[in-house]
Design an enzyme around this catalytic site. Structure first.
Site, PDB file in Angstrom:
ATOM      1  N   THR A   1      -1.889 -33.854 -10.768  1.00 57.94           N
ATOM      2  CA  THR A   1      -0.685 -34.073 -11.570  1.00 57.94           C
ATOM      3  C   THR A   1       0.329 -32.946 -11.361  1.00 57.94           C
ATOM      4  OG1 THR A   1      -2.059 -33.218 -13.385  1.00 57.94           O
ATOM      5  CG2 THR A   1      -1.599 -35.579 -13.362  1.00 57.94           C
ATOM      6  N   TYR A   2       0.834 -32.901 -10.152  1.00 54.60           N
ATOM      7  CA  TYR A   2       1.897 -31.964  -9.796  1.00 54.60           C
ATOM      8  C   TYR A   2       2.653 -32.527  -8.604  1.00 54.60           C
ATOM      9  CZ  TYR A   2      -2.548 -30.397  -7.644  1.00 54.60           C
ATOM     10  OH  TYR A   2      -3.784 -30.341  -7.068  1.00 54.60           O
ATOM     11  N   GLU A   3       3.719 -31.841  -8.236  1.00 56.00           N
ATOM     12  CA  GLU A   3       4.572 -32.234  -7.107  1.00 56.00           C
ATOM     13  C   GLU A   3       5.508 -33.404  -7.419  1.00 56.00           C
ATOM     14  OE1 GLU A   3       4.426 -30.560  -3.439  1.00 56.00           O
ATOM     15  OE2 GLU A   3       4.380 -29.345  -5.261  1.00 56.00           O
TER      16      GLU A   3
ATOM     17  N   GLU B   1      -6.226 -37.225   1.697  1.00 54.48           N
ATOM     18  CA  GLU B   1      -4.922 -37.754   1.297  1.00 54.48           C
ATOM     19  C   GLU B   1      -4.263 -38.532   2.438  1.00 54.48           C
ATOM     20  OE1 GLU B   1      -2.425 -34.993  -0.883  1.00 54.48           O
ATOM     21  OE2 GLU B   1      -4.119 -33.601  -1.146  1.00 54.48           O
TER      22      GLU B   1
ATOM     23  N   TRP C   1      -4.015 -25.537  -8.815  1.00 57.34           N
ATOM     24  CA  TRP C   1      -3.509 -25.457  -7.441  1.00 57.34           C
ATOM     25  C   TRP C   1      -2.370 -24.451  -7.465  1.00 57.34           C
ATOM     26  CZ3 TRP C   1      -5.116 -26.801  -2.784  1.00 57.34           C
ATOM     27  CH2 TRP C   1      -4.229 -26.572  -1.720  1.00 57.34           C
TER      28      TRP C   1
END
Length: 376
Positions: A229-231, A165, A353
């Site tokens: 697909t989070y945060e 990342e 996660w």
């Protein structure tokens, strides 16, 4: 399996009697800290017959400090286990983690362990410079790949998961070339390759998180692609849903035009955040497990509300010092809504996660919709 939303006047006893189950069973599967205290708006999973619609793959990231009890509960639902994480350095070296217990338990439950490789620096945090050093030097890449192969052989991993990342935008093509080189090395040797990428809605989405994650390239060279697909709600954001379904849908609308849908694992948050109010820019929220969030609402007599657009629960409460809080988390309804996307878009499955937090109710919803594919 049913999902029941608590109304005013409901008790665990009355709910258990209504559905013909014991209060002990209800308390256990929903991990209630105080069975005598429920929140209006709280969801309870009611055990019962399940009729899975099909079979999916399930990936789970886990830190090495995961307890035996939580790991053992999770592994029957996992296709892949990703111990987090081995760290690469700018010279192509990799630093191992204490993963032998996790690998052993994975194989005992027919779960494929994946060597998770990150560009996290020794001081913490993802390093753009480490990624740059790897993606711009073929000699360093050769060293890294040899170290990866050695680790795969010595630890008995099924394959590699890249979680790289904060890559500089100008390193996009270098990352793509590395993906190709790694896949051409691993696949002939029988190893699997997966990657984790940021949630984009277009190829033009610019930024340190997005530009270098080329959806088409990852779909071409990787066996599976985890879209994180989070945060949306995160440590320093304003209070909001962590994984809003409406935002996820926008990502998937784009993703399936670039990546074969049967290669996509949908990122699945298994946590929430607790913000203090009034919210101030730069003030950190604290991570909270979904179970702890529901129990916190009950302990403070807080009503749990549900955002229909985001398909996510939230509540407000005042702590003993008089400070107001807002908590967003996941419950059985939000799990069900996100699982529906797997069927709608024809995805390979989901990726948690993380599985470090106990997730009995969530797994019960998963089990009611799908069986988990085991590949080893």
């Amino acid at each position: 399996m049913r999902i029941f939303v608590v109304k005013r006047g409901d008790t665990l006893y009355s709910i258990a009697k209504k559905f013909g189950v014991t209060t002990e069973r209800l308390s256990y599967i929903n991990a209630l800290s105080d069975p005598n205290r429920l929140s209006v708006g709280q969801t309870l999973v009611i055990p019962g017959d399940s009729f899975p619609q099909g079979e999916i793959e399930v990936n789970g990231y886990a830190y090495p400090n995961i307890s035996d009890a939580v790991l053992n509960e999770a592994l029957p639902y996992m296709t892949f286990l990703c111990p987090f994480s081995w760290q690469m350095d700018a010279s192509g070296g990799i630093t191992p983690i204490d993963d032998k217990r996790m690998i052993s338990r994975a194989y005992e439950t027919a779960t494929a362990p994946m060597l998770t490789l990150t560009n996290i620096s020794p001081s913490g945090g993802f390093s753009s410079d480490i990624a740059h050093a790897i993606f711009t030097d073929e000699t360093v890449q050769a060293t890294l790949i040899e170290n990866i192969l050695s680790a795969l052989r010595s630890r008995g991993y099924y394959g590699v998961n890249l979680n790289i990342e904060y890559v500089y935008p100008f390193d996009r093509e270098g990352y793509n070339a590395f993906l190709r080189r790694l896949s051409e090395t691993l696949h002939p040797k029988g190893y699997y390759l997966s990657s984790a990428i940021a949630p984009k809605t277009s190829d033009e989405q610019y930024g340190l998180l997005y530009t270098a994650h080329d959806y088409e390239a990852h779909g071409k060279y990787c066996d599976r692609v985890i879209i994180m697909t989070y945060e949306w709600g995160y440590t320093y954001s304003a209070p909001q849903a962590v994984s809003p379904v409406n935002r996820i849908r926008s990502v998937l609308d784009y993703a399936v035009t670039k990546i074969p849908s049967g290669k996509i694992l949908l990122g699945f948050s298994n946590y929430g955040y607790n913000w203090t109010l009034p919210w101030q820019q730069g003030k950190a929220a604290t991570v909270i497990s979904n179970t702890a969030a529901a129990n916190l609402a009950a302990a403070n007599f807080a009503q749990i509300k549900f955002d229909e657009k985001a398909q996510a629960p939230f509540f407000n409460y005042t702590d003993p010092s008089g400070v107001r809080h807002e908590v967003w988390f996941e419950d059985a309804r939000s799990v069900r809504a996100r699982l529906a996307l797997v069927s709608e878009y024809g995805l390979a499955g989901i990726s948690y996660w993380t599985i470090n937090y106990a997730n009995r109710a969530g797994f019960a919803v998963l089990e009611s919709k799908f069986t988990t594919q085991k590949i080893i």
